[in-house]
Design a protein around this motif. Structure first.
Motif, short mmCIF file in Angstrom:
data_model
loop_
_atom_site.label_atom_id
_atom_site.label_comp_id
_atom_site.label_asym_id
_atom_site.label_seq_id
_atom_site.Cartn_x
_atom_site.Cartn_y
_atom_site.Cartn_z
N GLY A 31 0.78 -1.23 0.00
CA GLY A 31 0.00 0.00 0.00
C GLY A 31 0.82 1.28 0.00
N THR A 32 2.14 1.19 -0.11
CA THR A 32 2.97 2.39 -0.16
C THR A 32 2.69 3.13 -1.47
OG1 THR A 32 4.70 1.34 1.16
CG2 THR A 32 5.35 3.27 -0.15
N GLU A 33 2.40 4.42 -1.36
CA GLU A 33 2.14 5.24 -2.55
C GLU A 33 3.44 5.85 -3.05
OE1 GLU A 33 -1.13 8.49 -4.01
OE2 GLU A 33 -0.39 8.68 -1.95
N LEU A 34 3.69 5.68 -4.34
CA LEU A 34 4.92 6.18 -4.95
C LEU A 34 4.62 6.86 -6.28
CD1 LEU A 34 7.04 2.94 -4.51
CD2 LEU A 34 7.27 5.03 -3.15
N TRP A 35 5.48 7.79 -6.63
CA TRP A 35 5.51 8.37 -7.97
C TRP A 35 6.84 7.94 -8.54
CZ3 TRP A 35 3.14 10.38 -3.84
CH2 TRP A 35 1.79 10.73 -3.99
N LEU A 36 6.80 6.98 -9.48
CA LEU A 36 8.02 6.42 -10.07
C LEU A 36 8.26 7.09 -11.42
CD1 LEU A 36 7.16 2.73 -9.26
CD2 LEU A 36 8.97 4.06 -8.19
N TYR A 37 9.45 7.64 -11.57
CA TYR A 37 9.83 8.29 -12.82
C TYR A 37 10.93 7.47 -13.47
CZ TYR A 37 6.96 12.23 -11.57
OH TYR A 37 5.88 13.02 -11.25
N VAL A 38 10.74 7.17 -14.74
CA VAL A 38 11.68 6.33 -15.50
C VAL A 38 12.22 7.16 -16.66
CG1 VAL A 38 11.97 4.21 -16.82
CG2 VAL A 38 10.36 4.27 -14.90
N ARG A 39 13.54 7.23 -16.74
CA ARG A 39 14.18 7.88 -17.89
C ARG A 39 14.97 6.83 -18.63
NH1 ARG A 39 18.87 11.74 -16.59
NH2 ARG A 39 19.90 9.73 -16.50
N ILE A 40 14.79 6.78 -19.94
CA ILE A 40 15.46 5.78 -20.77
C ILE A 40 16.32 6.49 -21.80
CG2 ILE A 40 15.08 3.91 -22.44
CD1 ILE A 40 12.42 3.36 -20.96
N GLY A 41 17.55 6.02 -21.95
CA GLY A 41 18.43 6.56 -22.99
C GLY A 41 19.78 6.99 -22.49
N LEU A 42 19.81 7.90 -21.52
CA LEU A 42 21.09 8.33 -20.95
C LEU A 42 21.56 7.32 -19.91
CD1 LEU A 42 20.40 12.13 -20.35
CD2 LEU A 42 21.84 11.11 -22.12
N LYS A 43 22.83 7.34 -19.57
CA LYS A 43 23.33 6.48 -18.50
C LYS A 43 22.55 6.76 -17.22
CE LYS A 43 27.17 4.44 -20.20
NZ LYS A 43 28.00 3.37 -19.75
N HIS A 44 22.37 5.74 -16.42
CA HIS A 44 21.55 5.84 -15.20
C HIS A 44 22.09 6.88 -14.23
CE1 HIS A 44 24.31 3.81 -12.40
NE2 HIS A 44 24.70 3.17 -13.49
N ASN A 45 23.38 7.15 -14.27
CA ASN A 45 23.95 8.08 -13.30
C ASN A 45 24.04 9.52 -13.82
OD1 ASN A 45 25.95 7.53 -15.14
ND2 ASN A 45 27.49 6.93 -13.64
N ALA A 46 23.54 9.79 -15.02
CA ALA A 46 23.50 11.16 -15.54
C ALA A 46 22.39 11.93 -14.82
CB ALA A 46 23.25 11.15 -17.05
#
Length: 169
Positions: free
Chosen positions: A106-121
């Protein structure tokens, strides 16, 4: 232009506080979130739209159905690595933060996903991010118990999720 390999090019950030504008999150809001990119399994990561609901309402003169999409549907699941002290079996709290965030049903989250650049950018204005507003379900045992200790967290993705949103300054 060559095809882009997905490895290391997916960034997932979880926010527990709703951004002022969920469809155009600020860089500062995303930076304040928890970066889950190195804490979840790559091979079964799934946050995605699925087939929309449909309605069939052909006119009297039409021979076949005329399906049109209506409400959007989404699905999600994350497999979270556990970080445990091998001597005691206790969680290493500094490393086990993704589990701490996702373990309660039941934890409410707003998950943002970015695809393309390196994960640490770092995030920058104008970048596309996908939004998945979600509630966690009870964590489950993975189907493959080999490898690292991990748990599968199903997600109930909510109706205000969007596939493409711009990051704002």
């Amino acid at each position: 232009m060559p095809k882009t390999i997905a490895e290391e090019r997916i960034k997932v950030v979880a926010l527990t506080t709703k951004p002022a504008n969920i469809h155009a999150p600020k860089i500062s809001e995303l930076a304040a979130g928890k970066d889950l990119s190195c804490k979840i399994l790559f091979s079964d990561f799934r946050l995605s739209p699925t087939a929309s609901d449909t309605v069939n309402e052909p006119a009297l003169c039409e021979a076949g159905n005329s399906a049109v999409p209506t409400k959007s549907n989404f699905e999600g699941s994350l497999t979270v690595f556990r970080f445990l002290d091998p001597a005691t079996g206790l969680a290493v709290s500094a490393e086990d933060e993704a589990w701490d965030l996702l373990k309660a049903k039941g934890t409410e989250l707003w998950l943002y996903v970015r695809i393309g650049l390196k994960h640490n950018a770092a995030f920058a204005a104008g970048q596309d991010v996908e939004l998945y507003h979600a509630l966690t379900d009870a964590p489950q045992a993975p189907s493959d118990l080999g490898g690292y200790i991990k748990k599968v967290v199903p997600l109930f993705v909510q109706g205000d999720s969007r596939v493409s949103n711009p990051v704002s300054a």
